[in-house]
Design an enzyme around this catalytic site. Structure first.
Site, PDB file in Angstrom:
ATOM      1  N   SER A 573      38.898  43.188  43.161  1.00  0.00           N
ATOM      2  CA  SER A 573      40.252  42.612  43.217  1.00  0.00           C
ATOM      3  C   SER A 573      41.207  43.539  43.957  1.00  0.00           C
ATOM      4  O   SER A 573      42.373  43.663  43.607  1.00  0.00           O
ATOM      5  CB  SER A 573      40.779  42.340  41.803  1.00  0.00           C
ATOM      6  OG  SER A 573      39.880  41.527  41.096  1.00  0.00           O
ATOM      7  N   LYS A 768      49.495  41.901  43.389  1.00  0.00           N
ATOM      8  CA  LYS A 768      48.313  42.615  42.936  1.00  0.00           C
ATOM      9  C   LYS A 768      47.100  41.696  43.079  1.00  0.00           C
ATOM     10  O   LYS A 768      47.235  40.544  43.480  1.00  0.00           O
ATOM     11  CB  LYS A 768      48.490  43.087  41.501  1.00  0.00           C
ATOM     12  CG  LYS A 768      48.490  42.003  40.489  1.00  0.00           C
ATOM     13  CD  LYS A 768      49.075  42.426  39.136  1.00  0.00           C
ATOM     14  CE  LYS A 768      48.494  43.688  38.561  1.00  0.00           C
ATOM     15  NZ  LYS A 768      49.094  43.966  37.220  1.00  0.00           N
ATOM     16  N   GLY A 769      45.943  42.214  42.769  1.00  0.00           N
ATOM     17  CA  GLY A 769      44.715  41.459  42.960  1.00  0.00           C
ATOM     18  C   GLY A 769      44.476  40.407  41.909  1.00  0.00           C
ATOM     19  O   GLY A 769      45.041  40.449  40.813  1.00  0.00           O
ATOM     20  N   GLU A 772      38.924  38.690  40.719  1.00  0.00           N
ATOM     21  CA  GLU A 772      37.878  38.749  39.710  1.00  0.00           C
ATOM     22  C   GLU A 772      38.249  38.213  38.329  1.00  0.00           C
ATOM     23  O   GLU A 772      37.495  37.439  37.740  1.00  0.00           O
ATOM     24  CB  GLU A 772      37.417  40.207  39.579  1.00  0.00           C
ATOM     25  CG  GLU A 772      36.786  40.711  40.866  1.00  0.00           C
ATOM     26  CD  GLU A 772      36.403  42.168  40.753  1.00  0.00           C
ATOM     27  OE1 GLU A 772      35.243  42.491  41.029  1.00  0.00           O
ATOM     28  OE2 GLU A 772      37.273  42.968  40.367  1.00  0.00           O
TER      29      GLU A 772
END
Lengths: 811, 811
Positions: A573, A768-769, A772
């Site tokens: 991520s 942000k990621g 996942e």
């Protein structure tokens, strides 16, 4: 087989205790002190909660500034379809598997039928004589690699033993049948706990032990004391499955030699790492090996490493003197590539009567397979990072087993750790007679990571819980801890969970180049893979935002090691946050150069200029302006303090270091409704609501797609997906998509996605990621919902009809 | 046709006089003043020679330093074969013409059979209905471009009128025959002088005049006064031919659309310029058009522009919805692409009895064709730049004509200008009864460019003359001005010349990126075309030299506009010097970053470090060392004055501005021996010696190859190559390689090459360009040698047997 005895000495994880402090630990403790005025040790000694300080206020200010920038943006925050979506859905996109070089040969690989054996004799002479066979590869043709390119001691079913390149796949297949192999079968072990037992067969004679590596150990406080003080204790075991990634594009490698240079097209998440390993294995300069991966038809963690198949294609091409393509069959992928490792976990939680968690103890075992990176035996981050629980005692083991290479599968081990944890939290809530939502809200810590004692870069888990519960109608749907159910007909139930996931941090390398052409259009030259998550579109939006141009005027290159610099993997991520940060910094570098020329031309200080819609203007007097194209033309180079015309388009570049001082995690919550048929054991997922802290949604459409895709993949993990090793023979019995079951369109539920945007302090425009954690909620939510529906607690995934019926019948 | 009368007002070339001084001129005058202590004007007023000053001494010092750097080098100066030579000679290299996209269509183009006509009717309906035809393009499908993509008023033979894309070339060819066109023939004019006559047909109705542009004018001193003072005057006319480039790889363009993005593979010398023009024509952002040119199978100035064929491929691909490749036939290339323009020149030179040239007057006319850049009517630089001649009067005209597009052919117009000049110098030497070698040595100025009054960055013409004369054995072979010849049998003769060529200056844009990978190997990302001159090998050597690594560890990318920045054309003898400077600067930027990390790691100031053989070491204490790979790992980024680990490979980049203050020219001398058969008029070249000022030979093997290749091409120019327009019909009668004659292996002479290395002050490691001037000596040397052999002066090239016999018979 030689056996060595090795004491498994526990090590102390960096931030768990201060008994073995590392320099980094001390440095971060210092940073913590600066931020909070005291270190974790002092804080523990004082028995205090961290109170907001000037440093905390600085963080809040930084977050507010990032939020303001995100708000002011024009490109960022708009819903844009994948800029390459048209090519992908119309079949026009050239994926690596679509590369057919002129005069290219085709590959087939002979694989071990046994989980562990010694090749006593290998005779390829008849295969070599088959017309149309251009090269046959045996172990003696291969340089050393781990795992071996071709095994002389295969230690899992399907390990490659020999390979053939021929004019077509039929000839190559026929040649395999002409290869004579004599195997000596050796004892094998499949399960992690079995592999660690005294007297267990050694997985491969190249190892000295099945468990040569130190186990993962994390401790804080005193778990025994914690449990002693607990009012309610819950405990249980959980088991997850061998799981395949099942990317749509099968693995492939097409190798082409030009004298001292090797080019490989491959479906990849990380061409640079693969390039480095392939080059090192072949003892070639990295610069002389080129990996190209235009699009990647799904990765999920499986396309990150250099595999034997890459080497097989390269070595066959060298030997045959012609390009060689190896498109793995689905069976090849199942047997050669990684799968997610199964985890067996014993977990115990202690709570005070008010719901406060006071103790956690875990023992876990994962099967690493016969090779591969250390598996994560530590992934139940919710528990130890955002639950305030003061007493923790965790040990995880990852021994070798005679199974295929284990590896990451979207979120690595987080779904299994969170599965184990969240089904116990549900049990605890029942024992405490609390709404599980309230139990989460009671225990979550939002400001400081409980392991590293650093502030979260963002933590929107409370908002995720509340918004998702609202959208799901949890208060209406959840009926309390019912005791009565009519198990003669389909039953509905609901389940929920919230999580912290140890993924999504910015990590080095982060590099990018951003060029502005003469007409003011922009090219981002970067190496981040395009896995289908809209990565390149996101990067284009970031560059467009920084440079004040339309997204349609930005292109983003494909991964190609010859022309790009290593910017790290698209996994963990990290892409949006890490590569996105590099793209942003490169665009900012280009912007600064652009404004340097513009400032001279307009006779306005650089800092007084801004850009919008492709026009640079003086903020104080917008009539002073010029187009980006004009500014490029006015670009300068300063040599010996003399300003000279550059006469060139602009090249911005960035190498971004890893940020320090924050805990960067991904967080979210899920609420599921299911219907279980007690007659068939079939589970129908009716409704999913997932809310995720995304920092800031650069592209809300891509966020939505990620959540939907992850929820569906999570359903597979929860209900159907399991690669089965026959315990008697060690052979994979279902290496195909008939017997390995995926969800299809017909079983899709209603899915509601919620992006919570607390603004990440570090990420580009606060982002942000998200890649996942989207598949974490499904398994525990469905298990909890099945309990709500049926009154049976399942702790083994996938929760197949067989397992459900078995559980129901044991009532 | 409307006719407008326009006065052809002479303009004053920047440095010719100060009557209309430009800012740049004044600035350079200032610079000159700084260098020499006085300006050109003052100098002329004083009647003084420039004497070495402190500034001149600075130049000498800079040159000495560059020489020392070149001497100290390890990679630079070694003889290396082209790093891609193996692929090229074995047929494995993928040239753009080798690109065959899946489902690609093939193109044929209908071309005007007339030199000037109006298309009254164009009916493509039958062609469109032919099975296998996927798209037909007519002028109404085309955006505006100059020249038009498809002409409604073709104004030269072979101009494109319509185009077809079909499943194969046979179908496309058949479809052309189904296109019905009705032409109205219009009057035409082929020769430049005819085009300027009152009442001449207008070349195209889109023009208001055949000669709308100002002629080239250069004057200094007083030519009339100069001739009045001359003791010896020689004068004559010369005529050169329409000449084709005949690159081995025919022109081609393969176009592929991906929604809003266009990719074109094409054989190119300058992908960025072509990209910009194609994008602008299609009104697309530059970043959304991608041109790729891996290798270029010869260019010679013909592959520098966006042609109608690029647009035809792109527009057909768009219309057909499939990739389209258009590989031009040799006839297509002759008719559509540029050729070198013929020049008719009237030249007059005046000398004092001691050989000093005192006056030059020139009038020249070149045929521009019906479109194209302003042709150079000014190319006889030897005369006006390195001959001290104080009185010069030059006018050149370049009107439109009903012939194909004119353009540069290796050295543009220098060979024709130098031909005109050097055959007259030979006549003057005879009249003065001097050895022509002595006449050159008498007149050449080695320090200051006589036009711009700036010092030469290097000028080795005297050394070239002396070394080549020595190697040739001029003093032995030249028999003086003989009067007796036996014209009943083959006669041998020798001829020589020396030249300055107005090519080889550094010019913007100069950009490059240089990346160092983790293992210390190097990738140079740049856009300079690989035309066969070993360009990429040269760049690899420069980067290797700067970074102290083996050349074999360096790769250099192909031109690809998606990933590289515009670094200018590979033409004008600029690649080694301009792009080489960018590569050197980018490598130096990478080196500085490398040493930054190494200095921290070794605790040694950066300036005390050096690199050799991949190892960085402290110069004072070589035991303090680390490998480049280790230094990459130690790389840092400084953020807010904090040194942080970069965790990334190194990205160096450079944007180099054009240098100021020097005259950068290429110089050389040639000596030829021929044998002429008076019976057949056949000329056999027996021996060639060419010496060239190369500044410093980065790769002496490449230098040698360039000289040999240029000498052979020069022989073709001198003796055989001529594209013939039929004066009656305006049609090219020999657009094929049967009738357009090239030299072959059988007629190759002995060729001696000499690289003179005076060290160029500006070039990378003292190097300068060489690509073009190598073909200058052949024509005048052969003409002078024929005179020496036969006593006949030829002033028209090619000097075919017909022309030689005609001249001999007129004796």
């Amino acid at each position: 087989m030689a056996k060595t005895k090795k004491t498994l000495a526990p090590i102390h994880w960096e931030f768990g205790t201060l008994r073995n402090p590392t320099p980094l630990m001390l440095e971060l403790e210092e940073y913590s002190k600066e931020l909070y005025g005291f270190t974790q040790v002092e804080r523990v000694m004082r028995g205090e909660e961290a109170a907001p300080t000037a440093a905390q206020q600085r963080i809040d200010r930084a977050r507010a500034e990032a939020a303001a920038a995100a708000l002011a943006s024009t490109a960022v925050g708009t819903r844009l379809p994948d800029m390459h979506g048209y090519e992908k859905v119309t079949g026009k996109a050239t994926f690596p598997v679509d590369v057919y070089p002129a005069s290219g040969l085709y590959t087939r690989v002979l694989r071990s039928p046994y989980p562990h054996a010694k090749v006593k004799r290998l005779d390829v002479s008849k295969a070599e004589q088959l017309p149309g066979v251009m090269a046959v590869l045996t172990p003696k043709d291969c340089p050393t690699m781990d795992p071996p390119i071709l095994a002389e001691e295969p230690s899992h079913h399907g390990e490659a033993v020999a390979a053939v390149a021929a004019v077509d796949e039929g000839v190559a297949e026929a040649a395999l049948r002409l290869i004579e192999v004599e195997y000596e079968q050796l004892p094998f072990v499949l399960e992690a706990r079995d592999a660690m037992k005294p007297g267990a067969p050694l997985v491969n004679s190249r190892y000295r032990s099945n468990a040569p590596r130190d186990p993962f150990v994390y401790k804080r406080g005193d778990a025994a004391k914690g449990f002693a003080e607990a009012d309610v204790i819950v405990e249980g075991t959980s088991q997850t499955a061998w799981e395949q990634h099942v990317a749509m594009e099968p693995h492939n490698a097409t190798a082409l030699w030009e004298r001292d240079k090797l080019t490989i097209w491959t479906s990849s998440q990380y061409v640079h790492r693969q390039r480095d390993v392939i080059a090192d294995t072949l003892k070639m300069p990295h610069s002389k090996v080129r990996l190209i991966s235009e699009y990647t038809g799904g990765g999920f963690g499986d396309k990150t490493r250099a595999y034997p198949y890459h080497m097989i294609a390269a070595l066959l091409a060298k030997k045959a003197g012609r390009p060689v393509r190896y498109e793995l069959t689905r069976k090849d992928v199942f047997l050669e590539c990684t799968h997610n490792y199964p985890k067996y976990q014993e977990l115990r939680l202690g709570f005070k009567r008010d719901g406060a968690m006071v103790a956690l103890q875990s023992r876990a075992w994962v099967a690493t397979g016969d090779s591969g990176a250390r598996s994560n035996a530590d992934d139940f981050e919710s528990a130890i990072r955002i639950f305030k629980c003061p007493n923790v005692d965790v040990i995880g083991y990852a021994p070798y087993t005679n199974t295929g290479i284990s590896g990451a599968l979207r979120t690595v081990g987080e779904p299994s750790g969170n599965f184990a944890f969240a089904i116990l939290v549900d049990q605890a809530a029942e024992k405490l007679n609390m709404d599980p939502l309230d139990l989460y809200l009671k225990n979550i810590e939002e400001r400081v990571d409980q392991v590293v004692n650093l502030p979260f870069s963002s933590n929107g888990v409370r908002e995720c819980l509340l918004k998702a519960a609202e959208a799901f109608g949890w208060k209406q749907k959840w009926q309390g801890w019912r005791k009565q159910r009519d198990l003669t007909k389909p039953q509905r139930g609901v389940g929920m969970m919230a999580f912290l996931c140890n993924k999504g941090a910015m990590s080095v390398p982060m590099t990018a180049v951003c060029q502005i052409d003469r007409d003011g259009s922009v090219r981002v030259v970067q190496a981040g893979a395009d896995l289908g998550g809209g990565q390149r579109t996101t990067f284009a939006m970031i560059a467009a935002e920084v440079l004040g141009v339309a997204v349609g005027r930005v292109t983003v290159t494909k991964p190609d090691t010859e022309v790009t610099s290593d910017t790290g993997i698209v996994a963990g991520s990290r892409a949006t946050k890490s590569i996105g940060s590099a793209v942003k910094a490169a665009a900012e570098d280009a912007r600064a150069q652009l404004l340097e020329g513009a400032a001279l031309k307009l006779n306005v200080p650089q800092s007084d200029l801004d850009i919008a819609d492709g026009v640079i203007f003086a903020k104080a007097d917008p009539s002073k302006k010029l187009t980006i194209a004009e500014a490029v033309a006015a670009g300068v180079v300063v040599v010996d303090q003399v300003v000279l015309p550059a006469g060139a388009p602009i090249i911005g570049k960035a190498v971004v270091p890893a940020p320090r001082g924050y805990s960067q995690k991904t967080l979210g919550a899920g609420f599921f409704e299911v219907e279980v048929d007690p007659g068939t054991g079939m589970v129908k997922v009716l409704k999913i609501v997932q809310a995720h802290d995304v920092g800031k949604a650069i592209n809300p459409l891509a966020v939505e797609n990620q959540i939907i895709g992850g929820a569906i993949q999570g359903m597979g993990k929860a209900l159907t997906e399991e690669m089965i090793y026959d315990p008697a023979t060690g052979v994979v019995v279902n290496p195909n998509l008939d017997d390995y079951k995926l969800h299809m369109m017909a079983t899709m539920p209603e899915i509601t996605t919620i992006a919570v945007e607390p603004i990440d302090v570090l990420g580009p425009f606060g982002a942000k990621g998200l890649g996942e954690p989207v598949n974490i909620p499904a398994s525990p939510c469905i298990a909890n919902a099945i309990y709500d529906a049926m009154g049976v607690r399942l702790s083994e995934i996938p929760m197949t009809p067989y397992r459900i019926l078995k559980a129901v019948r044991s009532l």
